[in-house]
Design a protein around this motif. Structure first.
Motif, mmCIF file in Angstrom:
data_model
loop_
_atom_site.group_PDB
_atom_site.id
_atom_site.type_symbol
_atom_site.label_atom_id
_atom_site.label_comp_id
_atom_site.label_asym_id
_atom_site.label_seq_id
_atom_site.Cartn_x
_atom_site.Cartn_y
_atom_site.Cartn_z
ATOM 1 N N ALA A 101 -3.207 6.635 3.627
ATOM 2 C CA ALA A 101 -2.201 7.663 3.340
ATOM 3 C C ALA A 101 -1.145 7.137 2.376
ATOM 4 C CB ALA A 101 -1.555 8.134 4.643
ATOM 5 N N VAL A 102 -0.640 5.949 2.634
ATOM 6 C CA VAL A 102 0.383 5.377 1.759
ATOM 7 C C VAL A 102 -0.167 5.166 0.355
ATOM 8 C CG1 VAL A 102 1.836 3.348 1.369
ATOM 9 C CG2 VAL A 102 1.621 4.297 3.678
ATOM 10 N N ALA A 103 -1.399 4.645 0.251
ATOM 11 C CA ALA A 103 -2.006 4.424 -1.064
ATOM 12 C C ALA A 103 -2.291 5.736 -1.783
ATOM 13 C CB ALA A 103 -3.300 3.625 -0.912
ATOM 14 N N SER A 104 -2.458 6.830 -1.031
ATOM 15 C CA SER A 104 -2.729 8.132 -1.637
ATOM 16 C C SER A 104 -1.461 8.837 -2.091
ATOM 17 C CB SER A 104 -3.486 9.021 -0.645
ATOM 18 O OG SER A 104 -4.716 8.434 -0.269
ATOM 19 N N GLY A 105 -0.299 8.264 -1.766
ATOM 20 C CA GLY A 105 0.953 8.864 -2.191
ATOM 21 C C GLY A 105 1.456 9.968 -1.295
ATOM 22 N N VAL A 106 1.045 9.969 -0.018
ATOM 23 C CA VAL A 106 1.489 10.991 0.933
ATOM 24 C C VAL A 106 2.083 10.297 2.152
ATOM 25 C CG1 VAL A 106 -0.265 12.614 0.136
ATOM 26 C CG2 VAL A 106 -0.760 11.126 2.100
ATOM 27 N N PRO A 107 2.823 11.014 3.010
ATOM 28 C CA PRO A 107 3.384 10.394 4.220
ATOM 29 C C PRO A 107 2.315 9.749 5.094
ATOM 30 C CG PRO A 107 4.396 12.533 3.853
ATOM 31 C CD PRO A 107 3.274 12.407 2.855
ATOM 32 N N ALA A 146 8.023 -0.378 11.649
ATOM 33 C CA ALA A 146 8.222 -1.822 11.516
ATOM 34 C C ALA A 146 7.154 -2.477 10.659
ATOM 35 C CB ALA A 146 8.235 -2.465 12.903
ATOM 36 N N VAL A 147 6.106 -1.717 10.259
ATOM 37 C CA VAL A 147 4.988 -2.297 9.514
ATOM 38 C C VAL A 147 5.350 -2.447 8.034
ATOM 39 C CG1 VAL A 147 2.582 -1.980 8.819
ATOM 40 C CG2 VAL A 147 3.322 -1.303 11.108
ATOM 41 N N PRO A 148 5.204 -3.647 7.456
ATOM 42 C CA PRO A 148 5.471 -3.822 6.025
ATOM 43 C C PRO A 148 4.394 -3.136 5.181
ATOM 44 C CG PRO A 148 5.443 -5.932 7.190
ATOM 45 C CD PRO A 148 4.868 -4.912 8.109
ATOM 46 N N LEU A 149 4.802 -2.509 4.087
ATOM 47 C CA LEU A 149 3.833 -1.893 3.185
ATOM 48 C C LEU A 149 2.882 -2.934 2.610
ATOM 49 C CD1 LEU A 149 6.044 0.649 1.198
ATOM 50 C CD2 LEU A 149 4.328 1.149 2.935
ATOM 51 N N ALA A 150 3.380 -4.158 2.418
ATOM 52 C CA ALA A 150 2.532 -5.204 1.846
ATOM 53 C C ALA A 150 1.366 -5.542 2.762
ATOM 54 C CB ALA A 150 3.364 -6.461 1.576
ATOM 55 N N GLN A 193 9.512 -3.947 2.034
ATOM 56 C CA GLN A 193 9.586 -2.518 2.330
ATOM 57 C C GLN A 193 8.722 -2.186 3.537
ATOM 58 O OE1 GLN A 193 8.872 0.015 -1.066
ATOM 59 N NE2 GLN A 193 9.824 -1.437 -2.477
ATOM 60 N N ARG A 194 9.203 -1.234 4.350
ATOM 61 C CA ARG A 194 8.495 -0.822 5.556
ATOM 62 C C ARG A 194 7.912 0.580 5.367
ATOM 63 N NH1 ARG A 194 10.789 -5.457 6.156
ATOM 64 N NH2 ARG A 194 11.099 -6.329 8.242
ATOM 65 N N VAL A 195 6.975 0.932 6.243
ATOM 66 C CA VAL A 195 6.394 2.273 6.250
ATOM 67 C C VAL A 195 7.469 3.271 6.673
ATOM 68 C CG1 VAL A 195 4.651 3.758 7.301
ATOM 69 C CG2 VAL A 195 4.105 1.380 6.779
#
Length: 481
Positions: free
Chosen positions: A29-35, A329-333, A206-208
C-alpha cells in the motif's frame, strides 16, 4: 464438516499466513502511494470473501507487489480518488471473463513473457524502493528514478538506510535457520527488529502514517464512475484485469504442484477474483490477486482446506482494528526492505541463464519484455513481450525446405513444411537458384500450410519458368490459410 485435526492444522497455518501477509499488505500500500490501511482492507477481503470460493483450495489472495507499479502509475495519473473505480472495473471484467470460461486460456501465455513481466516489475519495484530505503521522495518516472540514483547518497537518511538494510539481511539470513525457527516468517522478524531498534534508539526515520481502517475506507459514489470515461482509464482497467488474472492463474498452477488436494478450477477462481476486486473497488481499496508467497506459506504451514485462508483474513481484520497504533511505530524503511527483497526474488536470474543455454529465443523474449516494462510502462511492456512471443512462435513454426528429386528426366522441386511470408525470402532463393535451361516441376503437395503471400510468389515463379523454358506448372497444393 471439518474434523478437529483438520481445523487445528488450518488454524495454525492461518496465523502464519497472516503474519506473512501483514507487512506485505502495508508495504504494498505504501509503495502504491495510498494509505497503509487500504492494503489491509484488500487482505481482509481476499481472506474473508475470496477465501470462501471453491476455485482454489489453498491459494491465498491479497495485495501483491506485482501490481504495485501499475497501481502507482494509476494513482499518479488519475488521482487517488479514481483508484476504487479502476479496481471496480477490473473486477467486473474479471467476472465477465470467468463467466465466459476464459480462465483456461491464460495458460496459453508464454512463460517467458510472464517471467519477463515479473522481472520488469521487480526492477521497477527495486528502483522505487531504493529511495524509500533512505527516506527520500522518489521521482515520478523511471528515467528520473534512474538519474536520481547518482546523488541519492547525499540525500539519504542513513539511520533509515541502516534499518532497511538490516531488514533485508534478516530476511535473507532467515532462510538458513532451522525449520522450527522459520515457522515465524522472516519478513515479520525483520520488520519487528527494525521497529524495535528505531523506537528504542529514537532513530530519525519516517514512520507509517495510520488513521484507522474504517476511516481510510471511502465507498464509491455513483458520480465516481465518470472516471471511466477516459480511454487512459479504460486501458488501466484492462491492464489491471489481465495482469491480476494472469498472476492469479499462474500462481494457481504453481500451488497445485505443491499439494495433493483438489486442483484449481481456473474459471471459478477467476470469478472469485472478480468478486473480490469488485468489492475492493466499492471500498476504494487496492486491487488483489493470488500471491505465490502467501500461498506457498499456507501450503508449507500445513493447511488442509480453504478455512485457513478465511481465518487469515479474520486475523488481519482483528489486528487492524484492535492494534492500529502498532503500525504507526513501523519505519517506512523497514517496509521498503521487505519490498526490495520481494523485488529481488521476482528477478528470474537462473531462468535467464538456463534459457540462454537451451532456448535463446525465449531468453530474448524474457529480457526484452522486462526492458520494455522498465522503459515504457507495465501494460505496454507486456504487449510488446506478447508480440515478440507470437513473432518468435510464427518464425519457429514456419519451417520450409525444398527437396530435389529427378523423375523421368525432370527435376522435381518438392516444397515441404509450412510456407509463410516469414520464410518467403529463403524459399524464393532456393527456387531462383535453379538453372533456367532445364525442365523443372514444382510439387507443393508436401506443404502443411501455404499463406497467400507464398502462393502468389510461387505462382509468379512457375509462370516465369513456363515462359522461359516451357516447363510444366506446379502440382496440387493445399489451399492457403
Amino acid at each position: 464438516m471439518l474434523g478437529a485435526g483438520t481445523f487445528r492444522d488450518d488454524l495454525g497455518a492461518s496465523v502464519v499466513v497472516a503474519l506473512v501477509a501483514l507487512p506485505l499488505c502495508v508495504g504494498v500500500a505504501v509503495a502504491s502511494g495510498v494509505p497503509a490501511e487500504l492494503g489491509i482492507v484488500t487482505g481482509v477481503v481476499g481472506g474473508l470473501l475470496v477465501g470462501c470460493f471453491r476455485g482454489s483450495s489453498l491459494q491465498v489472495s491479497g495485495p501483491a507487489a506485482g501490481l504495485t507499479v501499475l497501481v502507482y502509475e494509476a494513482v499518479h495519473t488519475h488521482g487517488p480518488a479514481a483508484l476504487g473505480v479502476l479496481v471496480l472495473g477490473a473486477g467486473v471484467l474479471q467476472l465477465g471473463m470467468g463467466v465466459l470460461r476464459l480462465g483456461r486460456w491464460f495458460r496459453a501465455i508464454s512463460v517467458a513473457v510472464v517471467q519477463g513481466m515479473l522481472a520488469g516489475i521487480g526492477l521497477v519495484l527495486i528502483a522505487g524502493q531504493v529511495y524509500a530505503l533512505g527516506d527520500v521522495p522518489a521521482p515520478g518516472d523511471m528515467p528520473g528514478k534512474l538519474g536520481g540514483l547518482v546523488d541519492l547518497t547525499g540525500r539519504a537518511e542513513w539511520a533509515a538506510v541502516a534499518l532497511g538494510a538490516g531488514t533485508v539481511l534478516i530476511m535473507a539470513g532467515w532462510q538458513r535457520m532451522p525449520d522450527r525457527i522459520r515457522v515465524v516468517p522472516g519478513a515479520l522478524v525483520g520488520v519487528a527488529a527494525a521497529t524495535a531498534a528505531a523506537n528504542l534508539l529514537s532513530l530519525p526515520a519516517q514512520r507509517v502514517q495510520v488513521a484507522g481502517v474504517l476511516s481510510a475506507v471511502e465507498p464509491l459514489g455513483v458520480t465516481d464512475l465518470g472516471a471511466l470515461a477516459s480511454p487512459a482509464a479504460v486501458g488501466t482497467v484492462v491492464a489491471l484485469a489481465l495482469i491480476a488474472s494472469a498472476e492469479t492463474l499462474f500462481s494457481a498452477a504453481a500451488v497445485d504442484r505443491m499439494h495433493d488436494g483438489p486442483r484449481t478450477d481456473y474459471d471459478r477462481e477467476l470469478v472469485a477474483q472478480g468478486v473480490g476486486n469488485t468489492v475492493c473497488g466499492v471500498l476504494g481499496a487496492l486491487p488483489m490477486t493470488a500471491v505465490i508467497v502467501r500461498s506457498a506459506t499456507n501450503v508449507q504451514a500445513g493447511a488442509r482446506t480453504r478455512a485457513s485462508r478465511v481465518l487469515h483474513g479474520a486475523w488481519l481484520l482483528l489486528f487492524a482494528v484492535a492494534l492500529p497504533q502498532a503500525l504507526s511505530a513501523v519505519p517506512l524503511a523497514a517496509l521498503a526492505g521487505v519490498l526490495l527483497h520481494a523485488g529481488w526474488k521476482l528477478l528470474p536470474t537462473r531462468a535467464v541463464v538456463t534459457l540462454w543455454r537451451t532456448h535463446r529465443g525465449e531468453a530474448v523474449v524474457l529480457v526484452a519484455t522486462a526492458g520494455a516494462i522498465v522503459t515504457t510502462n507495465l501494460f505496454e511492456g507486456v504487449l510488446i513481450g506478447l508480440a515478440l512471443a507470437v513473432a518468435k512462435a510464427a518464425w519457429e513454426t514456419s519451417h520450409v525446405h525444398v527437396e530435389q528429386v529427378w523423375e523421368d528426366g525432370v527435376l522435381c522441386l518438392r516444397v515441404v513444411g509450412n510456407a509463410s511470408f516469414l520464410r518467403l525470402p529463403k524459399l524464393l532463393d532456393a527456387l531462383e537458384s535453379q538453372p533456367g535451361d532445364r525442365p523443372v516441376r514444382l510439387d507443393l503437395s508436401g506443404l502443411r500450410h501455404l499463406d497467400h503471400a507464398c502462393l502468389t510468389a510461387l505462382d509468379g515463379w512457375a509462370r516465369q519458368r513456363e515462359r522461359r523454358a516451357g516447363t510444366p506448372g506446379r502440382e496440387s497444393a493445399p489451399e492457403p490459410g
